[in-house]
Design an enzyme around this catalytic site. Structure first.
Site, PDB file in Angstrom:
ATOM      1  N   GLY A  99       2.736  -4.825  14.411  1.00 41.28           N
ATOM      2  CA  GLY A  99       2.768  -5.276  16.215  1.00 41.28           C
ATOM      3  C   GLY A  99       2.158  -6.085  16.626  1.00 41.28           C
ATOM      4  N   SER A 126       7.600  -6.098  13.143  1.00 39.57           N
ATOM      5  CA  SER A 126       7.898  -4.859  13.748  1.00 39.57           C
ATOM      6  C   SER A 126       8.320  -4.756  15.100  1.00 39.57           C
ATOM      7  CB  SER A 126       6.230  -4.899  14.878  1.00 39.57           C
ATOM      8  OG  SER A 126       6.428  -3.758  15.514  1.00 39.57           O
ATOM      9  N   TYR A 150      11.415   1.069  15.698  1.00 41.27           N
ATOM     10  CA  TYR A 150      10.675   1.850  16.706  1.00 41.27           C
ATOM     11  C   TYR A 150      11.895   2.298  17.319  1.00 41.27           C
ATOM     12  CZ  TYR A 150       5.935   1.605  15.588  1.00 41.27           C
ATOM     13  OH  TYR A 150       4.355   1.511  15.362  1.00 41.27           O
ATOM     14  N   THR A 176      10.690   4.011  11.073  1.00 35.19           N
ATOM     15  CA  THR A 176       9.175   4.516  11.466  1.00 35.19           C
ATOM     16  C   THR A 176       9.423   5.537  12.232  1.00 35.19           C
ATOM     17  OG1 THR A 176       8.158   1.986  11.060  1.00 35.19           O
ATOM     18  CG2 THR A 176       7.248   4.008  11.864  1.00 35.19           C
ATOM     19  N   LYS A 258      10.358   5.675   7.114  1.00 33.96           N
ATOM     20  CA  LYS A 258       9.078   5.066   7.066  1.00 33.96           C
ATOM     21  C   LYS A 258       8.038   6.301   7.515  1.00 33.96           C
ATOM     22  CE  LYS A 258       5.476   1.584   8.069  1.00 33.96           C
ATOM     23  NZ  LYS A 258       4.402   1.849   9.012  1.00 33.96           N
ATOM     24  N   HIS A 282       1.137   5.361   8.224  1.00 32.84           N
ATOM     25  CA  HIS A 282       0.986   4.521   9.293  1.00 32.84           C
ATOM     26  C   HIS A 282      -0.696   4.117   9.534  1.00 32.84           C
ATOM     27  CE1 HIS A 282       3.096   3.060  12.841  1.00 32.84           C
ATOM     28  NE2 HIS A 282       1.979   2.566  12.742  1.00 32.84           N
ATOM     29  N   ARG A 317      -6.117  -2.238  -0.551  1.00 32.67           N
ATOM     30  CA  ARG A 317      -7.253  -2.856  -0.183  1.00 32.67           C
ATOM     31  C   ARG A 317      -7.373  -3.881  -1.302  1.00 32.67           C
ATOM     32  NH1 ARG A 317      -5.886  -1.375   3.913  1.00 32.67           N
ATOM     33  NH2 ARG A 317      -6.914  -0.408   4.942  1.00 32.67           N
TER      34      ARG A 317
END
Ligand code: FNR
Length: 385
Positions: A99, A126, A150, A176, A258, A282, A317
């Site tokens: 977001g 988002s 959301y 989510t 999610k 998250h 990563r």
């Protein structure tokens, strides 16, 4: 062209005195972003819940598994393409919903959408984006895009968001579920910084006709009241499994959940008729002291048993991390913070370099462990530490 070719492109550039514009190692990337961002913005992205133990657990979970290279398997031609919800993807990598990107770069999600489109990687946008979902759709062109929901506590706004996403060419909805409340995040609390209360990251709300119709004055005339109304519809701790049927009925798009971390929740999701799962915590931003997301993946993949796609995020990563997630059952992965640091330091060019580097490293890791495709990667490639 193989993704690994980015390696030779870099070395050949060296012959002309050119070195990569942005750092390649994750820590150096984060340090570079640290230098260009405000304390508030840096901490908002870097931080997580409580003591940040879950952030560490996410990384430790990767270290616990070691790849075992296999040899002499002719890995000269590699295919990492995959298919999700009837769409062919060049690689099993998506951009995670993140977001309020305007706090790290003025072009925010527009720049990210451009980079994703250049590489053909799906962007998950988002609900709390700084640019509207329609603006991001335009920047995406014909690239695959999914909308992250959301789930607000207001049915009409929920329906309006889903309708807008469908109209704007988003081809899946990611719901989510781990954010019934925003967690206790000491870094943000110490700055008393929540961007949404300053009117950032609520573009999809203030542009929404249903949201606007609930305001006495328009958000342009009275921004403060719009923010307060956002706060009152955003937090939705009352939702339950039974209500998923309503969401299911409200859109024709595939729905992914999610935030799944327990196999029983994965089973409940399948019973509710969802089309995919994202194993995620998250990025450690919600529950402190939680299980590393990768530690949750094998049992969930086993419970799902191939019935729907299982995606993974939290802690990716490097390219090797992507291969490990695959070996433990992920059909595709989402990348979060790494591309946000790329955005901070280089806009779309920064995002693009970060993603190209991850893809190149993934491709080389496949080759060097004896795999020619994503489908070759299985549990036999790993041993526990
Ligand atoms: C997120 N994440 C997130 N997830 C989501 O569903 N909607 C959102 O709006 C956001 N916003 C957000 C902001 C920031 C700054 C971060 C770092 C993360 C979570 C995101 O989708 C993903 O799950 C994590 O980023 C994965 O963890 P890593 O790889 O970033 O550690």
């Amino acid at each position: 062209m193989a993704y690994a070719d980015f390696q030779m492109e870099i070395y050949l550039g060296g012959l002309q005195g050119v070195v990569p514009e942005y750092p390649l190692a994750y820590r150096a990337l984060q340090r570079a972003a640290r230098r260009v961002l405000s304390d508030e913005a840096f901490d908002y992205v870097a931080g997580s819940a409580g003591s940040e133990d879950t952030l560490r657990a996410n990384r430790e979970a990767f270290r616990k598994w070691r790849l075992v290279p296999r040899l002499l398997r002719d890995v000269s031609v590699r295919d990492v393409s995959t298919r999700l919800f009837d769409v062919d993807l060049p690689a099993p990598v998506l951009l995670a919903p993140v977001g309020v990107q305007s706090i790290v770069h003025p072009e925010a999600e527009i720049a990210v959408a451009r980079a994703a489109a250049e590489l053909g990687l799906p962007l998950v946008l988002s609900t709390l984006s700084s640019k509207t979902l329609e603006e991001v759709a335009t920047a995406s062109g014909d690239n695959t895009r999914w909308f992250q929901l959301y789930w607000p506590n207001d049915k009409e706004i929920t329906t309006s968001f889903l309708h807008r996403a469908e109209q704007a060419g988003y081809s899946a909805v990611v719901v989510t579920l781990d954010t019934a409340y925003l967690a206790w995040r000491p870094r943000d609390l110490s700055h008393a910084f929540l961007p949404f209360l300053r009117g950032e990251g609520i573009a999809n709300f203030v542009s929404d006709p249903v949201f606007r119709s609930g305001l006495a004055q328009s958000p342009e005339e009275d921004p403060q009241s719009a923010v307060l109304r956002w706060a009152s519809v955003f937090s939705a701790p009352t939702h339950s499994w039974a209500e998923l049927a309503e969401l299911r009925a409200a859109t024709r798009l595939p729905i992914l959940l999610k935030g799944i971390q327990h196999p029983d929740d994965a089973r409940a999701a399948l019973n509710a008729g969802v089309d995919g799962l994202i194993v995620s915590n998250h990025g450690g931003r919600q529950v402190d002291g939680a299980v590393g997301s990768l530690d949750s993946l094998p049992a969930i993949a086993e419970a799902v048993a191939g019935r729907v796609p299982v995606l993974f995020d939290s802690g990716i990563r490097t390219g090797a991390d992507i291969v490990k997630a695959r070996a433990l059952g992920a059909d595709a992965v989402l990348v979060g913070r790494p591309y946000v640091w790329g955005l901070a330091i280089g806009g779309d060019a920064g995002v693009k370099q970060v993603l190209r580097a991850l893809l190149a490293e993934m491709d080389l890791t496949l080759a060097l462990t004896g795999c020619s495709s994503w489908d070759d990667v299985g549990p036999d490639l790993l041993v526990p530490l």
